[in-house]
Motif scaffolding. Sequence first.
Motif, PDB file in Angstrom:
ATOM      1  N   LYS A 112       0.832  -1.203   0.000  1.00  0.00           N
ATOM      2  CA  LYS A 112       0.000   0.000   0.000  1.00  0.00           C
ATOM      3  C   LYS A 112       0.872   1.260   0.000  1.00  0.00           C
ATOM      4  N   ALA A 117       1.048   4.325  -2.782  1.00  0.00           N
ATOM      5  CA  ALA A 117       0.979   5.769  -2.522  1.00  0.00           C
ATOM      6  C   ALA A 117       2.136   6.483  -3.221  1.00  0.00           C
ATOM      7  N   GLN A 127      -5.169   0.056  -3.506  1.00  0.00           N
ATOM      8  CA  GLN A 127      -5.627   0.742  -2.302  1.00  0.00           C
ATOM      9  C   GLN A 127      -4.684   1.883  -1.927  1.00  0.00           C
ATOM     10  N   GLU A 175      -5.839   5.782  -1.821  1.00  0.00           N
ATOM     11  CA  GLU A 175      -5.718   6.560  -0.586  1.00  0.00           C
ATOM     12  C   GLU A 175      -4.876   7.811  -0.816  1.00  0.00           C
ATOM     13  N   ARG A 213      -8.937   9.053  -1.521  1.00  0.00           N
ATOM     14  CA  ARG A 213     -10.029   8.131  -1.167  1.00  0.00           C
ATOM     15  C   ARG A 213      -9.964   7.834   0.328  1.00  0.00           C
ATOM     16  N   THR A 214     -11.103   7.997   1.021  1.00  0.00           N
ATOM     17  CA  THR A 214     -11.151   7.708   2.454  1.00  0.00           C
ATOM     18  C   THR A 214     -11.971   6.462   2.762  1.00  0.00           C
ATOM     19  N   CYS A 245     -11.596  10.536  -5.818  1.00  0.00           N
ATOM     20  CA  CYS A 245     -10.147  10.667  -5.959  1.00  0.00           C
ATOM     21  C   CYS A 245      -9.855  11.827  -6.907  1.00  0.00           C
TER      22      CYS A 245
END
Length: 141
Positions: free
Chosen positions: A16, A20, A47, A51, A55-56, A73
């Motif tokens: 993840k 990012a 994911q 994020e 995105r929450t 997003c």
Amino acid sequence: MQSLFPIEIDSAEAMKAFGAKLSNQLSSGDILALIGDLGAGKTHLTQGIAEALGRTDAVTSPTFSLVNEYTDCSPELIHFDWYRMDSPEELLAIGWEDYLDRDAILVIEWPDRFPEMIPPASHCIHIEHTPTGRHLSYALA
């Protein structure tokens, strides 16, 4: 993007985090094809991207829905799973060509099912299982 690869990932959280980091290299109109076996970490990578793009809420694999759109997003993220599709015609029937015209980042799981449908210059990430985690490599389509 090429400078980020190859890389070894040792956990779901690290996948993840790498997603990012990868998001900083993506922009509207980019296509990211994620190639790897079941459990390779394709959804975890997505994911992390989602994020980082704002995105929450939960990001899940679109295995049964075939496509999930994350319009919250920035830019929008559209996440495909081609695993359960039987033909390129089925992909066209869900509007693949229309999605290509969207001002969004497209992420595709199982793009190797229909490689002829991947536009040239798409970003391809190969994820392989290793004894200590995952090995990720990069190529252009």
